[in-house]
Enzyme design. Structure first.
Site, mmCIF file in Angstrom:
data_model
loop_
_atom_site.group_PDB
_atom_site.id
_atom_site.type_symbol
_atom_site.label_atom_id
_atom_site.label_comp_id
_atom_site.label_asym_id
_atom_site.label_seq_id
_atom_site.Cartn_x
_atom_site.Cartn_y
_atom_site.Cartn_z
ATOM 1 N N HIS A 390 -10.682 19.629 -1.330
ATOM 2 C CA HIS A 390 -9.779 20.380 -0.954
ATOM 3 C C HIS A 390 -10.003 20.893 0.489
ATOM 4 C CE1 HIS A 390 -7.299 21.025 -4.569
ATOM 5 N NE2 HIS A 390 -8.499 20.711 -5.116
ATOM 6 N N ARG A 497 5.551 12.959 -1.443
ATOM 7 C CA ARG A 497 4.793 12.540 -2.730
ATOM 8 C C ARG A 497 4.586 13.620 -3.720
ATOM 9 N NH1 ARG A 497 1.813 9.462 1.751
ATOM 10 N NH2 ARG A 497 1.789 7.186 0.985
ATOM 11 N N ARG A 533 10.194 11.756 -4.203
ATOM 12 C CA ARG A 533 9.609 10.922 -5.131
ATOM 13 C C ARG A 533 9.286 11.502 -6.315
ATOM 14 N NH1 ARG A 533 5.009 6.656 -3.597
ATOM 15 N NH2 ARG A 533 3.620 8.494 -4.145
ATOM 16 N N GLU A 632 7.935 -1.703 -4.353
ATOM 17 C CA GLU A 632 6.454 -1.950 -4.107
ATOM 18 C C GLU A 632 5.733 -2.998 -5.182
ATOM 19 O OE1 GLU A 632 4.511 1.728 -4.205
ATOM 20 O OE2 GLU A 632 5.930 2.748 -6.137
ATOM 21 N N ASN A 655 2.386 -0.014 1.020
ATOM 22 C CA ASN A 655 0.909 0.105 0.610
ATOM 23 C C ASN A 655 0.654 -0.844 -0.416
ATOM 24 O OD1 ASN A 655 1.077 1.679 2.885
ATOM 25 N ND2 ASN A 655 1.051 3.578 1.779
ATOM 26 N N ASP A 656 1.615 -0.458 -1.414
ATOM 27 C CA ASP A 656 1.290 -1.084 -2.754
ATOM 28 C C ASP A 656 1.824 -2.836 -2.831
ATOM 29 O OD1 ASP A 656 -0.020 0.245 -4.804
ATOM 30 O OD2 ASP A 656 1.669 1.752 -4.781
ATOM 31 N N ARG A 666 -6.045 -1.858 -2.332
ATOM 32 C CA ARG A 666 -5.800 -1.276 -1.281
ATOM 33 C C ARG A 666 -7.160 -0.164 -0.994
ATOM 34 N NH1 ARG A 666 -0.755 2.455 -2.515
ATOM 35 N NH2 ARG A 666 -1.523 4.151 -1.343
ATOM 36 N N CYS A 703 8.277 2.962 3.821
ATOM 37 C CA CYS A 703 7.442 3.941 3.900
ATOM 38 C C CYS A 703 5.594 3.894 3.629
ATOM 39 C CB CYS A 703 7.608 5.180 3.006
ATOM 40 S SG CYS A 703 8.064 4.482 1.013
#
Ligand code: PEP
Ligand code: MG
Length: 776
Positions: A390, A497, A533, A632, A655-656, A666, A703
């Site tokens: 965090h 996200r 999403r 993806e 990314n995926d 990744r 994205c």
């Protein structure tokens, strides 16, 4: 005698019940107590004579009555039935809600004399799930005939979900309890140090980039050890006095935690502050307090008892396989340290920064980040490698350049040492010579000028020299990202996200909570579009209250939309919240990790059901929300012509896509060189998708992070992509880059590089072209 039909209820089984259940979970300290409180509350609000919870025994076939309001208390723990037996067993077997009037007429009805149950004319059974496995059943029975409305059944399902997640959590804690509690070991300087002597003039330390930027300044060392090293066992302790001391320290720590929560909520956001709520829950957890009491009653002092108990938790968390859960040890450590300070009357020294500079710490706990004066932190160097911690999330929210996983930082950096932190390269220059500093100041001067130049571009659209408009939107996760996005001139959000707000909480947020959150995002973007999403958990993202399954291959496993489709109620609730928020601005709804056609059909069906439900409830929602699929998975690229007929837009998640196309994880450094966004297979797939989108007039936004690399961005513009969503701090520089290129030339170059067999040559051609653009 015909039973009376129960009057329609005053709809008291609504949101307030869900909120009260959350409050109950917070207040009660063990599983049985919580279950008892829940059955009382639900039977009261549902106006039902009976509410019972059955849980599956370890043998995985026996359902046992664990709590009941209305049945004979003596039957609790003794009444059991097998999966498939009676109506309750049937609910578990079929894994679906069963609601019946006159249940005794049903062939599966079974009467239990032990429960002294009378004739009930209404039965509702709802399965409790741990992911896809049934772990129990929640049963409601009414003496009268009662027709439960769809809304009430949906609330009961959400309650069942809450019950299931506390059962799963309680079992997780039990697993920890059963592990051996070992003494806390002092954290030693055990690591090999990632130190390099690059030249004779300075030392370079390296780590991973958590937030980019370059800064210089003096080291501000925060050497906060847990403080337990000096705590030893004492003889002849006064047990009463120690118990009292502990209670007082707990009380003080709770108050301080509330203060920390408020401070972070004020400075950052409610989302960032949510972690302190979890701390509060732990400080009130009966299991935790009992464990401390037990140690004291064995004759130990309160600080020593705390040392043992916290040490046990840290050990247990450290053994967890899941990285996210493992990193939750930081919260236990934080709580332990603050409790200890209150027990021994320590003031939290060392946390007052004496001057502006670069913070250096072994590990920064959430409370450190909350207490420290952020204005004085130019950069952060952290030894531990906890990207999800965090404190790192807060640093990002504040835009502080940070490098993590810097081994040996504390042993090598002296207090007030001169440092250059290059968080763009993940490097730290220690005591650089005057000539290096001069060079750095020159760079810093250039950078300041660049910043001024880029700031002027904030309101200017990204347009190529030949007038092709390119959209640069932001990827966001937490509410605090909104500010970063706006500061950098993002044109709305291309990817929100939503798993991040879910991750920051201690249980699933309900529809109203989610609605408020999404509404705030869309309102803050003042008319700019926001693509939300749905939950994308699994793979590398876990929720603390939703235990991920043990999978050999999580990225290929039960993740993302697959989890959502297997948990329809949670999924529908999220979709309802998004539809409700869409009334306040242009929201688009995106489904992640689509890999086949049926999935998108099922998602659309749930959107339809969500709309029907909101309509029935008279809640305003947006009827014409645009729907999108993330592309993806390689399979989705190939079936994109079919998907295009079902959705309004594609979000290309490179990314995926890159990891799945090239079989290169990744997040695995060992295969980093295989993870290559300029691999011809990647570019050919993108070209195919861009063509399909064009033919079908389907909007497409990329994205993935590859767009932050100018060489890749040039290739992508050449392939016809005109919308990008990226990490906001990259936007200004990329906008400047886009303004310097010509899209017609990029298109020609793309046709050429698509014929090349390997990425080295592709990159070389792209870089050559970039040089060319900057020369002209
Ligand atoms: C992607 O996969 O490219 C993407 C944008 O989603 P995430 O990084 O959240 O998996
Ligand atoms: Mg993805």
């Amino acid at each position: 005698m015909t039973p009376k039909v129960h009057k329609k209820s005053d709809n008291s089984l609504g949101l307030s019940t869900l909120q009260d259940i959350s409050a109950l979970i917070l207040q009660s300290h063990d599983l049985d107590e919580t279950l008892n409180n829940i059955v009382k509350l639900v039977s009261d609000r549902a106006h039902s004579e009976v509410c019972s919870i059955y849980l599956l025994d370890d043998d995985a076939v026996t359902l046992r009555l664990r709590a009941s309001q209305g049945l004979d208390p003596a039957s609790i723990g003794s009444v059991s039935l097998k999966i498939g037996e009676g109506l309750t067993g049937q609910v578990a077997k079929e894994q679906r809600l069963i609601a019946l009037e006159e249940p005794q007429n049903h062939p599966h009805y079974r009467y239990f004399a032990e429960t002294k149950e009378e004739q009930f004319h209404t039965f509702v059974g709802i399965p409790l799930f741990d992911r896809t496995l049934t772990i129990g059943v929640l049963v409601i029975q009414n003496r009268d005939l009662y027709h439960y409305s769809e809304e009430e059944l949906s609330t009961l399902t959400t309650i069942a979900f809450q019950v299931a997640s506390i059962v799963v959590n309680a079992r997780l804690l039990d697993t920890i309890d059963n592990q051996q509690f070992l003494e806390l070991e002092t954290i030693g300087a055990e690591e090999t140090q990632s130190r390099e002597l690059d030249t004779e003039e300075y030392v370079v330390l390296r780590g991973q980039i958590a937030y980019p930027g370059v800064v210089s300044g003096q080291a501000n060392i925060i050497d906060q050890q847990l403080g337990f090293a000096d705590i030893f066992d004492e003889q002849d302790v006064n047990i009463e006095a120690e118990l009292k001391k502990l209670d007082e320290a707990l009380r003080k720590t709770r108050i301080q935690t509330l203060y920390l929560e408020k401070r972070v909520a004020d400075k950052l956001s409610q989302e960032d502050a949510a972690i302190f709520h979890t701390h509060l829950m732990i400080l009130e957890d009966r299991g935790f307090i009992e464990r401390l009491h037990d140690r004291i009653e064995e004759g130990h002092s309160a600080p020593y008892a705390l040392k043992k108990v916290i040490g046990g938790y840290l050990k247990a968390f450290g053994k967890m396989e899941d990285a996210y859960l493992r990193e939750r040890a930081a919260d236990m450590e934080d709580i332990g340290r603050r409790l200890l300070a209150n027990l021994v009357g320590q003031v939290t020294e060392g946390l007052q920064l004496q001057h502006e500079g670069i913070l250096v710490a072994k590990r920064l706990l959430p409370s450190d980040m909350a207490i420290l004066d952020h204005e004085l932190i130019r950069g952060m160097i952290i030894e531990s490698n906890e990207a999800n911690s965090h404190s790192v999330i807060m640093a990002k929210a504040l835009g502080i350049p940070a490098v993590i996983g810097v081994k040996g930082a504390l042993s090598q950096i002296e207090p007030d040492a001169e440092l250059i932190l290059d968080a763009n390269a993940g490097a730290i220059y220690l005591n650089p010579s005057d000539s290096i500093l001069d060079e750095y100041f020159r760079l810093e001067h250039d950078r300041l000028q660049e910043k001024e130049r880029l700031d002027k571009l904030r309101e200017v659209p990204a347009t190529t020299r030949d007038n092709q408009r390119v959209m640069l939107r932001a990827n966001i996760g937490l509410i605090s990202d909104i500010n970063i996005a706006r500061k950098n001139g993002a044109e709305g959000v291309g990817l929100y996200r939503t798993e991040f707000p879910y991750m920051a909480r201690s249980s699933f947020p309900d529809r109203e909570d989610q609605y408020q959150l999404y509404k705030r995002v869309i309102e803050d973007f003042k008319g700019e579009p926001v693509t939300i999403r749905t939950l994308d958990i699994g793979g590398d993202k876990a929720l603390p209250y939703f235990t991920p399954p043990q999978e050999d291959n999580p990225f290929m496993g039960w993740r993302s939309v697959r989890v959502s489709l297997d948990n329809r109620e949670i999924f529908q609730t999220q979709i309802e919240a998004i539809l409700m928020a869409a009334v306040h601005g242009p929201i688009r709804l995106l489904f992640p990790m689509i890999s086949n056609f049926e999935e998108i059909r099922s998602c659309k069906e749930i959107v339809h059901e969500a709309k029907q439900n909101l309509k029935r409830l008279g809640i305003p929602y947006e009827e014409n929300i645009p729907l999108g699929a993330m592309i993806e998975v390689p399979a989705a690229v190939r079936i994109s012509p079919h998907l295009a007929k079902e959705v309004d837009f594609f979000s290309l998640g490179t990314n995926d896509l890159v990891q799945y196309l090239l079989a290169a994880d990744r997040g695995n450094n060992l295969v980093e060189r295989y993870y290559d966004p300029l691999h011809p297979a990647v570019l050919l797939s993108i070209e195919y998708l861009a063509q399909v989108a064009k033919q079908h007039d389907t909007d497409i936004c990329l994205c993935g992070e590859m767009a932050t690399d100018p060489a890749c961005l040039l290739a992508l513009i050449g392939l016809g992509i005109r919308q990008f969503s990226i990490s906001a701090p990259y936007i200004p520089r990329l906008k400047e880059f886009i303004n310097s290129i010509d899209s017609t030339e990029a298109t020609k170059l793309a046709a050429e590089i698509l014929t090349l067999p390997e990425s080295k040559a592709i990159r070389a051609r792209l870089l050559e072209k970039i040089d060319n653009f900057s020369a002209n």
